[in-house]
Design a protein around this motif. Structure first.
Motif, PDB file in Angstrom:
ATOM      1  N   LEU A  38      80.344 -75.190 -18.274  1.00 53.84           N
ATOM      2  CA  LEU A  38      81.446 -75.858 -18.971  1.00 53.84           C
ATOM      3  C   LEU A  38      82.754 -75.682 -18.202  1.00 53.84           C
ATOM      4  N   MET A  39      83.011 -74.468 -17.733  1.00 54.76           N
ATOM      5  CA  MET A  39      84.245 -74.218 -16.984  1.00 54.76           C
ATOM      6  C   MET A  39      84.322 -75.095 -15.735  1.00 54.76           C
ATOM      7  N   MET A  40      83.248 -75.095 -14.946  1.00 49.01           N
ATOM      8  CA  MET A  40      83.255 -75.882 -13.709  1.00 49.01           C
ATOM      9  C   MET A  40      83.426 -77.372 -13.982  1.00 49.01           C
ATOM     10  N   ALA A  41      82.774 -77.860 -15.033  1.00 52.83           N
ATOM     11  CA  ALA A  41      82.846 -79.295 -15.335  1.00 52.83           C
ATOM     12  C   ALA A  41      84.262 -79.722 -15.683  1.00 52.83           C
ATOM     13  N   ALA A  42      85.100 -78.785 -16.119  1.00 53.46           N
ATOM     14  CA  ALA A  42      86.464 -79.119 -16.522  1.00 53.46           C
ATOM     15  C   ALA A  42      87.487 -78.915 -15.406  1.00 53.46           C
ATOM     16  N   LEU A  43      87.046 -78.483 -14.229  1.00 52.71           N
ATOM     17  CA  LEU A  43      87.972 -78.219 -13.126  1.00 52.71           C
ATOM     18  C   LEU A  43      88.057 -79.397 -12.163  1.00 52.71           C
ATOM     19  N   SER A  44      89.238 -79.592 -11.591  1.00 47.22           N
ATOM     20  CA  SER A  44      89.485 -80.735 -10.709  1.00 47.22           C
ATOM     21  C   SER A  44      88.915 -80.508  -9.317  1.00 47.22           C
ATOM     22  N   GLY A  45      88.511 -81.606  -8.684  1.00 50.03           N
ATOM     23  CA  GLY A  45      87.985 -81.557  -7.319  1.00 50.03           C
ATOM     24  C   GLY A  45      86.538 -81.986  -7.265  1.00 50.03           C
ATOM     25  N   THR A  46      86.004 -82.029  -6.069  1.00 46.10           N
ATOM     26  CA  THR A  46      84.588 -82.352  -5.875  1.00 46.10           C
ATOM     27  C   THR A  46      83.756 -81.117  -6.243  1.00 46.10           C
ATOM     28  N   MET A  47      82.731 -81.318  -7.083  1.00 47.36           N
ATOM     29  CA  MET A  47      81.948 -80.184  -7.567  1.00 47.36           C
ATOM     30  C   MET A  47      80.725 -79.925  -6.688  1.00 47.36           C
ATOM     31  N   PHE A  48      80.470 -78.653  -6.418  1.00 49.59           N
ATOM     32  CA  PHE A  48      79.317 -78.225  -5.633  1.00 49.59           C
ATOM     33  C   PHE A  48      78.468 -77.275  -6.473  1.00 49.59           C
ATOM     34  N   ILE A  49      77.187 -77.622  -6.616  1.00 49.63           N
ATOM     35  CA  ILE A  49      76.220 -76.782  -7.318  1.00 49.63           C
ATOM     36  C   ILE A  49      75.208 -76.292  -6.294  1.00 49.63           C
ATOM     37  N   TYR A  50      74.854 -75.026  -6.363  1.00 53.22           N
ATOM     38  CA  TYR A  50      73.867 -74.473  -5.445  1.00 53.22           C
ATOM     39  C   TYR A  50      72.501 -74.452  -6.120  1.00 53.22           C
ATOM     40  N   GLN A  51      71.461 -74.747  -5.353  1.00 51.71           N
ATOM     41  CA  GLN A  51      70.108 -74.821  -5.923  1.00 51.71           C
ATOM     42  C   GLN A  51      69.792 -73.599  -6.791  1.00 51.71           C
ATOM     43  N   GLY A  52      69.254 -73.861  -7.977  1.00 53.38           N
ATOM     44  CA  GLY A  52      68.931 -72.791  -8.917  1.00 53.38           C
ATOM     45  C   GLY A  52      70.058 -72.437  -9.860  1.00 53.38           C
ATOM     46  N   GLN A  53      71.292 -72.789  -9.496  1.00 53.56           N
ATOM     47  CA  GLN A  53      72.423 -72.551 -10.387  1.00 53.56           C
ATOM     48  C   GLN A  53      72.249 -73.337 -11.684  1.00 53.56           C
ATOM     49  N   GLU A  54      71.674 -74.550 -11.552  1.00 57.66           N
ATOM     50  CA  GLU A  54      71.460 -75.393 -12.732  1.00 57.66           C
ATOM     51  C   GLU A  54      70.388 -74.819 -13.659  1.00 57.66           C
TER      52      GLU A  54
ATOM     53  N   THR B   9     102.484 -96.186  -6.070  1.00 59.12           N
ATOM     54  CA  THR B   9     101.251 -96.756  -5.495  1.00 59.12           C
ATOM     55  C   THR B   9     100.058 -95.875  -5.840  1.00 59.12           C
ATOM     56  N   ILE B  10      98.981 -96.515  -6.245  1.00 61.24           N
ATOM     57  CA  ILE B  10      97.763 -95.786  -6.570  1.00 61.24           C
ATOM     58  C   ILE B  10      96.855 -95.801  -5.349  1.00 61.24           C
ATOM     59  N   THR B  11      96.530 -94.605  -4.858  1.00 61.47           N
ATOM     60  CA  THR B  11      95.622 -94.513  -3.714  1.00 61.47           C
ATOM     61  C   THR B  11      94.191 -94.724  -4.199  1.00 61.47           C
ATOM     62  N   PRO B  12      93.472 -95.653  -3.574  1.00 55.53           N
ATOM     63  CA  PRO B  12      92.073 -95.844  -4.000  1.00 55.53           C
ATOM     64  C   PRO B  12      91.285 -94.546  -3.834  1.00 55.53           C
ATOM     65  N   ARG B  13      90.416 -94.254  -4.781  1.00 56.41           N
ATOM     66  CA  ARG B  13      89.641 -93.025  -4.718  1.00 56.41           C
ATOM     67  C   ARG B  13      88.486 -93.163  -3.731  1.00 56.41           C
ATOM     68  N   LYS B  14      88.226 -92.071  -3.043  1.00 58.25           N
ATOM     69  CA  LYS B  14      87.121 -92.035  -2.091  1.00 58.25           C
ATOM     70  C   LYS B  14      85.812 -91.738  -2.822  1.00 58.25           C
ATOM     71  N   TRP B  15      84.706 -92.148  -2.233  1.00 55.66           N
ATOM     72  CA  TRP B  15      83.404 -91.987  -2.890  1.00 55.66           C
ATOM     73  C   TRP B  15      83.051 -90.539  -3.174  1.00 55.66           C
ATOM     74  N   TRP B  16      83.578 -89.638  -2.350  1.00 51.88           N
ATOM     75  CA  TRP B  16      83.204 -88.233  -2.490  1.00 51.88           C
ATOM     76  C   TRP B  16      84.063 -87.477  -3.503  1.00 51.88           C
ATOM     77  N   GLN B  17      85.169 -88.065  -3.968  1.00 51.30           N
ATOM     78  CA  GLN B  17      86.057 -87.312  -4.848  1.00 51.30           C
ATOM     79  C   GLN B  17      85.429 -87.030  -6.215  1.00 51.30           C
ATOM     80  N   ASP B  18      84.780 -88.028  -6.797  1.00 53.61           N
ATOM     81  CA  ASP B  18      84.148 -87.846  -8.100  1.00 53.61           C
ATOM     82  C   ASP B  18      82.712 -87.334  -7.967  1.00 53.61           C
ATOM     83  N   GLY B  19      82.318 -87.006  -6.758  1.00 54.16           N
ATOM     84  CA  GLY B  19      80.926 -86.637  -6.503  1.00 54.16           C
ATOM     85  C   GLY B  19      80.552 -85.261  -7.031  1.00 54.16           C
TER      86      GLY B  19
END
Length: 572
Positions: free
Chosen positions: A365-381, A2-12
């Motif tokens: 690049l490293m963070m973009a390739a890791l699994s989970g919901t991604m969090f960026i802190y202001q100015g990190q970008e 069974t495939i669990t539907p993805r939550k809105w926050w998972q790919d966020g």
């Protein structure tokens, strides 16, 4: 299967905003909510889905808003409840969601609940906080136990009026709420959560989420013989009723389809972490584990020397948080910075002028390739880095920093060498580095304010600012935008795929694969300031591979200093 539907926050992708330092709209030198509203289009342009606002509640600001005086009001320099309602509406209008900081382990000592609690031992709210009588040793009054506070000193504060101690795991002005009291919990849910959920907030980052159940509050083991107060994180975190309290809290949140991400320190047992984040347990959606950001810290955080770690430790920490979701119904987070951490380029790569942009892109690049919901802190970008060692201690505003420096001064009788070591550690790890104003332009005050900012902007704002980077295709900001687009395009592989670490003991190259069904990617990261031979690690040799992305426009036959690459591998 069974495939669990993805939550809105998972790919966020979540962008964390520290209100005091984001943008000032009214010229008082302090960031505010209208300032945030004015830059929502900028935030959205990065590729962000969700914004997280650090505490904007009414507060005396002893601990930058984490001492809440009134959950249902806004700190006046930031704005009003109406400003918050506009921010919520404007965020939603752009297709983004908004979460707030939920600070409910403690309140300010100015909160009306605590004012009533300390008014007398017979107060109906006496039991809303944690009060204990003194213990006497050889006739000398002592606190109820030997626990060390998170900002130093005892966790107990004597109250002359009622002749008892109250518990505060943080500042004395931040008394801990008593979650054992059902009336207290109900008031928390109503005032701190539902007040904002009813106004359209989409969820919460939950501060110190595993401290609500304190257990028996016995003495902590002696790990610092020089101090009367001992580290007690394993005593007051993850107490016996934690799962009960979080299940009860989740029942409120579920009604609103609200997301939660909990701050989960002092929890080395992955089985316990998984129980917190398991979908079937219905407690939290995900947590911040501190394995990665604790790298290089001493037993008491600042009691260390900069870069006192090796790359295999960093790899192991990432592997631990990535493997949390393997083969189960849990979820994880990807982050390197927040309001409690110094800047990741300065900590994990190099902030030397010739390397800082490369380091910023490597970590992106490293963070973009890791699994989970991604969090960026202001100015990190923008690739912001720590402010320099030459700045005086007057520029450090955080209670954690100033308390530590004062403690070292007192313990060592003002010894210059000890104070220099303390300052070096602060320059590497202090929370202050995350709190300098965002550089919006090269104009005066970094374009943050028309007035002198509450905290000094970093000296490099003329070369590191949002306006300049938005028009520079080679900037850290432009690279973040590119990587977030790539992450979205390959979301199965990068957000949900299985992580496998390769060549763990390599001191210079961090290599891992990501696998999702019939797709596999190899990630190579050079964590040195030197060129490295492009050698495929065991587990990736003799496979057809195609370069998907590099941190360089024209990658060569070797890995350049702080270069990262992702290759797509052909699966047999």
């Amino acid at each position: 299967m069974t495939i669990t539907p993805r939550k809105w926050w998972q790919d966020g992708v979540v962008y964390q905003i520290y209100p005091a330092s984001f943008k000032d709209s009214n010229g008082d030198g302090i960031g505010d909510i209208p300032g945030i509203i004015s830059e929502l289009d900028y935030i959205r342009s990065i590729g962000v889905d969700i914004i997280w606002i650090c505490p904007m509640y009414d507060s005396p600001q002893v601990d930058m808003g984490y001492d809440v005086r009134d959950y249902e009001n806004v700190y006046p320099p930031y704005g009003t409840v109406q400003d918050m309602e506009i921010l919520i509406a404007e965020t939603h209008a752009r297709g983004m969601r908004i979460i707030l900081d939920l600070v409910v382990n403690h309140t300010s000592d100015q909160h009306k609940w605590f004012q009533e609690s300390r008014s007398s031992k017979d107060s109906p709210k006496r039991d809303w906080y944690i009060w204990r009588p003194a213990r006497y040793i050889d006739g000398v009054r002592k606190p109820p136990n030997n626990w060390l506070g998170n900002f130093g000193g005892s966790v107990w504060q004597w109250d002359d009026q009622t002749q008892e101690y109250y518990l505060h795991l943080f500042c004395p002005e931040q008394p801990d709420l008593n979650w054992e009291n059902e009336d207290t919990r109900k008031a928390i849910y109503e005032s701190a959560m539902e007040f904002w959920l009813e106004r359209g907030v989409d969820g919460f980052r939950v501060d110190t989420v595993n401290m609500y159940s304190k257990g028996e509050m016995l003495d902590a083991p002696i790990t610092d013989p020089r101090s009367e107060w001992q580290f007690a994180g394993y005593q007051y975190c993850n107490g016996p009723r934690m799962h009960e309290f979080l299940s009860e809290m989740n029942a409120v949140l579920e009604k609103y389809d609200a997301m939660t991400v909990g701050e989960c320190p002092n929890t080395p047992d992955m089985g316990r972490v998984l129980k917190y984040v398991s979908a079937k347990e219905k407690q939290l959606n995900m947590v911040f584990q501190f394995d990665v950001v604790d790298i290089g810290q001493g037993p008491y955080k600042f009691q260390t020397t900069p870069f006192n770690w090796k790359l295999p430790q960093f790899k192991h920490a990432i592997e631990t948080t990535q493997n949390l979701i393997r083969g189960n119904d849990g979820w994880t987070t990807v982050f390197l910075e927040n309001h409690d951490q110094s800047r990741s380029i300065s900590r994990f790569t190099s902030d030397a002028p010739e390397h800082r942009v490369a380091g910023g892109k490597l970590l992106s690049l490293m963070m973009a390739a890791l699994s989970g919901t991604m969090f960026i802190y202001q100015g990190q970008e923008l690739g912001m880095v720590n402010f320099p060692l030459e700045w005086s201690m007057d520029e450090y505003k955080d209670v954690d920093s100033t308390n530590y420096y004062a403690m070292v001064n007192e313990r060592n009788g003002g010894d210059a060498e000890a104070l220099a070591a303390a300052k070096a550690a602060l320059q590497h790890l202090a929370r202050d580095h995350a709190r300098v104003p965002i550089p919006w332009s090269a104009s005066s005050n970094a374009g943050f304010s028309t007035a002198k900012p509450w905290m000094r902007p970093n000296d490099d704002y003329n070369i590191c600012n949002a306006k300049q980077q938005q028009s520079d295709k080679n900037s850290v900001l432009s690279y973040w935008k590119r990587m977030l687009q790539l992450r979205r395009h390959y979301s199965d592989l990068f957000v949900h795929g299985d992580f496998d670490l390769l060549d763990k003991q390599n001191l210079e190259i961090f290599a891992f694969t990501k696998t999702w069904q019939n797709r596999k990617a190899l990630v190579l990261l050079n964590f040195t300031a030197r060129q490295q031979e492009l050698q495929l690690p065991p587990g990736a040799q003799n496979q057809k591979m195609e370069l998907l992305v590099s941190t360089l426009d024209m990658p060569g036959g070797c890995l350049a200093a702080y270069e990262g690459r992702i290759y797509m591998l052909a699966l047999d």
